[in-house]
Design a protein around this motif. Structure first.
Motif, short mmCIF file in Angstrom:
data_model
loop_
_atom_site.label_atom_id
_atom_site.label_comp_id
_atom_site.label_asym_id
_atom_site.label_seq_id
_atom_site.Cartn_x
_atom_site.Cartn_y
_atom_site.Cartn_z
N PRO A 252 0.76 -1.18 0.16
CA PRO A 252 -0.21 0.27 -0.30
C PRO A 252 0.99 1.33 0.05
CG PRO A 252 -0.92 -1.51 1.79
CD PRO A 252 0.28 -1.88 0.89
N GLU B 185 -4.48 2.27 5.83
CA GLU B 185 -4.05 1.52 4.26
C GLU B 185 -4.72 1.91 3.30
OE1 GLU B 185 -4.69 -2.97 3.48
OE2 GLU B 185 -3.44 -2.80 4.58
N TRP C 48 -4.23 1.52 -0.76
CA TRP C 48 -4.20 1.24 -2.36
C TRP C 48 -3.48 1.43 -3.35
CZ3 TRP C 48 -0.80 -3.27 -2.53
CH2 TRP C 48 -0.61 -4.64 -1.34
#
Length: 824
Positions: free
Chosen positions: A96, A105, A107
């Motif tokens: 990530p 997190e 991505w």
């Protein structure tokens, strides 16, 4: 320190001073401009390796939704399709992107859920951009829509969570106290409370984000050309998602970038995706350039979006005893640079006022909007606006002139260097003189017969429904941030209490120069630029320090793999850091040239050799050696003496008075440029339209290394400030849909609504910096919005209307006037 900023050592004479001239301090035309104006400049859009293919992105049309199914089969079946990528394709081999707070997190492509309109879901690669865009239309994405949250209060108090695992939409909040705040408010004669709002704005650079990435199959490494800002500092946001060590990811920035102002710091998503695509395509170069809609809608480039409550405690004589400020900052879907942005105002928390007791609190709030990043001012501009709005309210409460109220509270010149309660230090300046001078300029030119503020003219305009006003105010621009502060912000309080001064680890500014065989000088910057004129600045400084002409100096850039980690061109720091590094390197080269001549030519001691007029000579004047000959002498020794590098340390690290700030979480900005402003506005109360008739400003950035560049920075900053004050805003509707995704919706100032600017300069050199210069890269944007809003409040005093929302658009002005008239 000499006038030209050259340290005088034994045997060294400054050529510029010997002739009574100096390139530093003169308005030398920018050397960068020639290649830009002749079309020779190369931007990221111009980089097109042979065989390069193009990436396009399928972006979310919903602000908040589960990704039920992502079907790329139709696109993959098309003969033009070379590659598709989804989050699932990234998870096996990549990581990530870094986030600004622990526990979040993100991505490079949306994973399971989308959280703002414009969030990339699928990357598609084709032979050209047109084909890639067409293939994006073949991607089928099935969503299960979720309720969005777009209002700060709703996000704080409601049940809808942007990130369910966090359990809250307020992942960070804090209240800091300095001095006896409660006592100040309890004992003061008066207290006012002001609510105001700062709308979401950004820099909207002419050149959008772009990247060309290529994976090297032979060396298992990446070469990435991009217009990312601070490329040696934020390169971790690129190599960490790739899951490669930094030495395997060469990130380069072209010498010419079409604007950034902080907005290109967070374009690592594009760098990562292009590099991944190139790796998946066995080293084929992959190019991506945002279009304007992508940039405005989901380009990770919005900035501060704040709601303020400010309380001032003050006595009947106008003396401010205490300041209590709180704000909720709408950071959008992900916290990219959160703590820096909410805490930077501590570096100028009381603006130009002498206030001992301060409370400073904030809530960092997440909503279903595009994530924030840095923008010129980085949170200080809304703070100054909120504080000055409260100052106007306090003056109105006392029934005194706001200028007199401000004058009573200004920091005095004999208090310099001035230590704020938040432990930052203002280096130098005469704020009362600046306020007096700006008031004098307006009085002489405008408060006279036929002037803009001629009482007869003002009264005649009122009869037409047009109300004029002016406000006089002083604003501080904190400059030269340090890198260590970011680490301190993320350190637990208990650990900070044990921190010693030697634990401070600042990044110096790295610089290299070398003599060429023809006697010219070649310099290398380790920091990228975004149009600030760094090459010109270096040319001026080296010309004076080495006694050569600017035309004899060529300035290049080091690649990121070769350059050390640098903070870079942000936070109003490069005039100080780059000039310090340049002066240090020049002094080192002069000393090396004296040593080389003493050892290899004259056969005497170094003390018998002087550097003068671009050459070395015996002190008695009997022999002289030009630079070209010295370069030839040193060539056989691998330029041991005629190639030098220098690291200039952050100036605060050498000043004991910064100890407390440097061992805590408080920001350190060791220079304080300032501006005294007096915009004259005219408000049409029948339409709500605001026109700035003229903008008077007096500015001080210490030693002006290049007045032309300083003026350009100031004019550009004021233009951005005018846009922020009157027209720019990324608004969202209640369903989370962005309302400003083209330049028809996101309004920018132009020549039609920019006022004439009457600008004057003073110089109070900084005692903390090598050349006396102060940072000036964020001025104008920092101070113009507050000044314009205050002038609007002055113009509408009869209606008891306050400019309590930025931008003060015509419909907002008209609504407030209409409400005031209804109350009467």
């Amino acid at each position: 320190m000499s006038e030209a900023g050259v340290s005088k050592d034994v045997g060294v004479e400054d050529d510029a001073e010997s002739e009574g001239q100096s390139f530093v301090g003169s308005g030398l035309e920018r050397v960068e401009d020639h290649r830009i104006l002749t079309g020779e400049a190369e931007y990221i859009h111009d980089i097109a390796p042979e065989g390069a293919v193009h990436m396009a992105l399928a972006r979310s049309v919903h602000p908040h939704a589960e990704l039920v199914d992502v079907d790329t089969s139709a696109a993959e079946d098309h003969p033009d399709c070379l590659l598709t990528l989804t989050a699932d394709d990234l998870k096996d081999d990549y990581e990530p992107m870094p986030c600004g707070l622990e526990g979040f997190e993100e991505w490079s492509l949306a994973d399971d859920r989308v959280r703002f309109v414009g969030e990339p879901v699928v990357a598609v690669v084709a032979s050209d951009r047109y084909a890639a865009e067409d293939l994006v239309d073949l991607v089928e994405i099935e969503y299960e829509q979720l309720d969005p949250v777009t209002d700060v209060q709703e996000a704080t108090e409601g049940d809808t969570l942007v990130h369910e695992h966090a359990g809250t939409n307020v992942p960070d909040s804090e209240t800091l106290e300095f001095g006896a705040v409660d006592d100040a408010f309890e004992n003061a004669d008066n207290v006012v409370e002001t609510d105001c709002e700062w709308g979401r704005i950004s820099g909207v650079p002419l050149e959008t984000a772009g990247v060309v990435a290529q994976y090297d199959t032979d060396h298992d490494s990446f070469h990435i050309d991009s217009n990312i800002q601070l490329h040696t500092l934020v390169d971790d946001t690129v190599y960490e998602p790739l899951d490669y060590p930094p030495e395997k990811v060469n990130l380069e920035v072209p010498p010419d970038v079409g604007g950034s102002f902080g907005t290109k710091i967070a374009i690592h998503r594009y760098c990562t995706l292009s590099a991944i695509a190139s790796q998946q395509l066995d080293g084929t170069p992959v190019k991506f350039v945002e279009d304007r809609v992508e940039n405005l809608q989901g380009g990770d480039m919005h900035c501060s979006d704040r709601e303020y409550t400010v309380r001032l405690a003050f006595d009947d004589d106008g003396t401010i005893q205490g300041l209590d400020t709180y704000f909720a900052d709408d950071f959008g879907a992900f916290p990219h640079y959160p703590v820096n942005q909410v805490l930077k105002p501590l570096s100028a928390v009381t603006n130009a006022y002498d206030i001992d007791a301060v409370r400073y609190g904030y809530d960092l709030v997440l909503t279903n909007k595009t994530a924030q990043t840095a923008y010129r001012g980085f949170g200080v501009d809304p703070h100054l606006y909120a504080l000055e709005t409260a100052v106007d309210e306090a003056a109105r409460e006392l029934g005194i002139d706001p200028t007199d109220f401000r004058r009573v509270n200004l920091i005095q010149p004999d208090q310099m260097p001035y230590r704020l309660p938040t432990h930052n230090i203002y280096d130098s300046g005469d704020y009362p003189a600046a306020l007096d001078r700006i008031e004098e300029l307006v009085d002489e030119a405008e408060v006279c017969e036929g002037g803009l503020l001629d009482p007869d003219v003002v009264e005649a305009k009122r009869e037409e429904g047009k109300y004029r006003g002016v406000s006089y105010s002083v604003h501080i621009e904190p400059g030269v941030s340090g890198s260590d502060w970011t680490d301190r912000q993320r350190t637990e309080t208990d650990a900070l209490e044990e921190r010693e001064r030697e634990d401070v680890d600042e990044l110096p500014e790295h610089f290299r120069i070398q003599l060429e065989g023809d006697g010219t000088v070649r310099a290398f910057l380790a920091t990228d630029t975004s149009g600030q004129g760094h090459q010109t600045l270096v040319s001026q400084l080296l010309a004076d320090s080495l006694g050569v002409l600017p035309s004899d100096i060529e300035v290049d850039y080091l690649p990121s793999v070769e350059a050390p980690t640098e903070y870079g061109s942000a936070a109003s720091r490069m005039a100080v850091m780059l000039s310090g590094a340049t002066e240090g390197a020049a002094e080192k080269l002069r000393e090396n040239c004296r040593q080389l001549a003493a050892e290899e030519v004259f056969g005497c001691g170094v003390e018998d050799v002087a550097y003068r007029d671009g050459a070395v000579e015996r002190v008695d004047g009997s022999e002289r050696v030009p630079l070209a000959e010295l370069a030839d002498l040193d060539a056989g020794r691998n330029q041991r003496l005629t190639r030098v590098s220098y690291d200039y340390d952050h100036p605060a690290t050498k000043i004991d008075d910064f100890d407390e700030a440097l061992t805590s979480k408080y920001p350190v900005y060791p220079t304080a440029a300032f501006a005294a402003n007096a915009p004259i506005v005219e408000v049409d109360v029948t339409t709500g339209e605001v026109e700035i008739l003229k903008f008077y400003t007096l500015r001080d950035c210490g030693t002006m290394l290049n007045p032309t560049i300083v003026e350009g920075q100031a004019h550009g900053g004021i233009a951005q400030g005018v846009g922020a004050a009157l027209m720019e805003e990324f608004q969202y509707d209640g369903e989370g849909q962005p309302k400003a995704i083209t330049l028809f919706d996101y309004l920018l100032p132009s020549t039609k609504n920019m006022p004439d600017i009457e600008m004057e300069h003073t110089e109070t050199p900084s005692p903390f910096t090598e050349t006396g210069a102060k940072g000036t890269g964020e001025g104008g944007m920092l101070d113009a919005p507050a000044s314009v809003a205050s002038a609007i409040t002055a113009a509408l005093e009869d209606f008891d209307v306050v400019a309590d929302q930025i931008p003060m658009t015509p419909h907002r002005v008209r609504r407030r006037v209409r409400d005031a008239q209804a109350d009467d």
